[in-house]
Design a protein around this motif. Structure first.
Motif, PDB file in Angstrom:
ATOM      1  N   ASN A   1       0.809  -1.213   0.000  1.00  0.00           N
ATOM      2  CA  ASN A   1       0.000   0.000   0.000  1.00  0.00           C
ATOM      3  C   ASN A   1       0.843   1.264   0.000  1.00  0.00           C
ATOM      4  N   ILE A   2       2.018   1.205   0.624  1.00  0.00           N
ATOM      5  CA  ILE A   2       2.947   2.342   0.542  1.00  0.00           C
ATOM      6  C   ILE A   2       3.341   2.577  -0.915  1.00  0.00           C
ATOM      7  N   GLY A   3       3.630   1.487  -1.617  1.00  0.00           N
ATOM      8  CA  GLY A   3       3.971   1.610  -3.027  1.00  0.00           C
ATOM      9  C   GLY A   3       2.819   2.146  -3.847  1.00  0.00           C
TER      10      GLY A   3
ATOM     11  N   VAL B   1       4.475   6.066  -3.004  1.00  0.00           N
ATOM     12  CA  VAL B   1       5.500   6.102  -4.042  1.00  0.00           C
ATOM     13  C   VAL B   1       4.944   6.773  -5.291  1.00  0.00           C
ATOM     14  N   ALA B   2       3.643   6.582  -5.536  1.00  0.00           N
ATOM     15  CA  ALA B   2       3.029   7.244  -6.677  1.00  0.00           C
ATOM     16  C   ALA B   2       3.145   8.757  -6.538  1.00  0.00           C
TER      17      ALA B   2
ATOM     18  N   GLY C   1      11.175  -3.512   0.830  1.00  0.00           N
ATOM     19  CA  GLY C   1      11.524  -2.962  -0.475  1.00  0.00           C
ATOM     20  C   GLY C   1      10.754  -3.621  -1.603  1.00  0.00           C
ATOM     21  N   VAL C   2      10.635  -4.940  -1.555  1.00  0.00           N
ATOM     22  CA  VAL C   2       9.900  -5.675  -2.591  1.00  0.00           C
ATOM     23  C   VAL C   2       8.416  -5.301  -2.560  1.00  0.00           C
ATOM     24  N   GLY C   3       7.846  -5.194  -1.375  1.00  0.00           N
ATOM     25  CA  GLY C   3       6.435  -4.831  -1.253  1.00  0.00           C
ATOM     26  C   GLY C   3       6.138  -3.468  -1.850  1.00  0.00           C
TER      27      GLY C   3
ATOM     28  N   VAL D   1       6.103  -3.749  -5.682  1.00  0.00           N
ATOM     29  CA  VAL D   1       4.889  -4.394  -6.184  1.00  0.00           C
ATOM     30  C   VAL D   1       3.700  -3.431  -6.127  1.00  0.00           C
ATOM     31  N   GLY D   2       3.650  -2.619  -5.082  1.00  0.00           N
ATOM     32  CA  GLY D   2       2.549  -1.672  -4.924  1.00  0.00           C
ATOM     33  C   GLY D   2       2.476  -0.646  -6.034  1.00  0.00           C
ATOM     34  N   ILE D   3       3.605  -0.020  -6.345  1.00  0.00           N
ATOM     35  CA  ILE D   3       3.573   1.004  -7.398  1.00  0.00           C
ATOM     36  C   ILE D   3       3.314   0.379  -8.759  1.00  0.00           C
ATOM     37  N   ALA D   4       3.765  -0.859  -8.955  1.00  0.00           N
ATOM     38  CA  ALA D   4       3.581  -1.507 -10.249  1.00  0.00           C
ATOM     39  C   ALA D   4       2.127  -1.896 -10.493  1.00  0.00           C
ATOM     40  N   THR D   5       1.390  -2.166  -9.419  1.00  0.00           N
ATOM     41  CA  THR D   5       0.025  -2.665  -9.586  1.00  0.00           C
ATOM     42  C   THR D   5      -1.050  -1.597  -9.439  1.00  0.00           C
TER      43      THR D   5
END
Length: 420
Positions: free
Chosen positions: A22-24, A28-29, A311-313, A316-320
């Motif tokens: 959710n952070i991503g 990150v967005a 970091g991986v999470g 994945v968040g920003i990508a999805t």
């Protein structure tokens, strides 16, 4: 030995990854919004940059802020006789913050993940131990950083954009001046990023690196950046815009600063990963160390696998789901050009990186919004969408109490299910 340790370990890994995701998706967005809004990068390119540098920032520098989120808001030593309270409290904080962020992301609200997790941790502390367990002095410092960080970001961004406007954009020879002054900005950018990566990052990897050596290495890397930037810009003819008419000079300057925006995108992604990964892995680290030792420990090394998971999470968040809120800061507060976008992201990233090194869990959203406002003020108050800005501020205000309430309710439910 804490009861249900295997179940709790499984839950904390799932909740921690969910929070990082959710952070991503949300934060990150926001961090990459200026790069996409200025058209310096496509969304796909922004995701790729975020994937690499967010992970580096989280893995190399993220542990400083993690200590603050893990044990600096609630005095967990007061629960030394009941470690299961801390375990359930941190589980509740992760899930509460992640749930609120999920709702905000679905509606495209750019809320602060830092507000979310800090509010959730405070909610757990109040319901589990009352007012006395909250470290109000430290919480006040964090609260002040939420005010100081956007002001700092705005100030740095205003100074940089004013310099660019005065020395480059407002002159008769913007291309010549861009070629003259931009390498100095490249040096500052590369030096600051390199210093953090070398000194703080290598220290986390247990390599004995002195500050003096780090500064010398950062100067050397910054100098290489200057040489490369001068070499590339010397290929642009001083009279390039004359062939296309007077107005084309700004197109060439924009082209130069689109390249600079790629550098600042790397910078802000690294800084964001360094700071905001703690929002996910701070509670995870607290639970994992408590499960391993059966005791409350406020200051212990953060396992590298926990940093890596965060970091991986984020990636994945920003990508999805990152696309849902990425245009809010990039397009809806003020018009972002490559020069103003460079100034805003540089100011925000510098502020976030300095605060990360100091262990202050500031809000990247606050800082970046402040920086965007800073460059907007240089262009005039009329260039700022005040209605959108007010909506963002409201979302910040409600995030802390909502996260705290959700966490308090979850704590009661989870504690009853596991230990009653």
């Amino acid at each position: 030995m804490i009861e249900h340790s295997l179940l709790i370990f499984t839950l904390v890994v799932i909740f921690g990854f969910y929070m990082a995701w959710n952070i991503g998706a949300n934060d990150v967005a926001n961090a990459m919004g200026t790069s996409v809004g200025s058209r310096a990068m496509t969304l796909k390119q922004a995701v790729m940059v975020a994937a690499f540098f967010e992970f580096l920032g989280a893995f190399l520098v993220g542990s400083s802020v993690t200590q603050t989120v893990k044990s600096g808001i609630v005095d967990i030593n007061l629960f030394s006789g009941t470690p299961e309270v801390v375990v359930v409290g941190m589980l509740s904080a992760l899930l509460a913050a992640a749930m609120w962020l999920q709702v905000a992301t679905i509606f495209g609200w750019p809320v602060s993940t830092t507000h979310s997790i800090i509010g959730a941790v405070v909610g757990f502390g109040l319901v589990a131990g009352g007012m006395g367990v909250i470290q109000w002095e430290r919480l006040t410092q964090v609260g002040m950083s939420w005010i100081v960080s956007p002001l700092s970001g705005a100030l740095i961004s205003m100074l940089i954009f004013s310099f660019i406007h005065r020395k480059i954009l407002a002159t008769e020879t913007p291309v010549i001046n861009a070629k003259r002054y931009t390498p100095y900005l490249v040096f500052i950018l590369v030096f600051t990023l390199s210093l953090s990566m070398i000194y703080k990052g290598l220290a986390n990897l247990k390599l004995p690196i002195s500050i003096e050596f780090s500064i010398l290495m950062a100067i050397a890397i910054g100098t290489i950046g200057v040489i490369i930037s001068k070499t590339l810009m010397n290929k642009i003819p001083d009279t390039a815009y004359n062939r296309k008419g007077f107005g084309a000079k700004f197109t060439i300057v924009d082209r130069i600063y689109r390249s600079m925006m790629i550098l600042t995108a790397c910078y802000v992604a690294f800084a964001h990963g360094a700071n905001d990964v703690a929002n996910a892995i701070g509670p995870v680290a607290a639970v994992v160390t408590t499960l391993q030792t059966g005791q409350i420990q406020a200051h212990v090394p953060v396992p590298l696998w926990v940093l890596a998971m965060g970091g991986v999470g984020i990636v994945v968040g920003i990508a999805t789901m990152g696309y849902r809120v990425i245009d809010t800061i990039g397009k809806r507060i003020t018009e972002i050009t490559p020069t103003s976008g460079f100034s805003a992201t540089f100011g925000a990233a510098t502020t976030v990186l300095v605060c990360s090194t100091m262990g202050l869990p500031i809000s990247t959203t606050h800082t970046l919004v402040g920086s965007v406002i800073g460059v907007g003020l240089v262009k005039g108050v009329g260039s700022i969408n005040l209605r959108m800005l007010w909506g963002i501020v409201i979302s910040w205000i409600v995030t802390v109490p909502i996260s705290a309430i959700i966490c308090a309710l979850l704590f009661k439910v989870l504690f009853f299910m596991l230990y009653m």
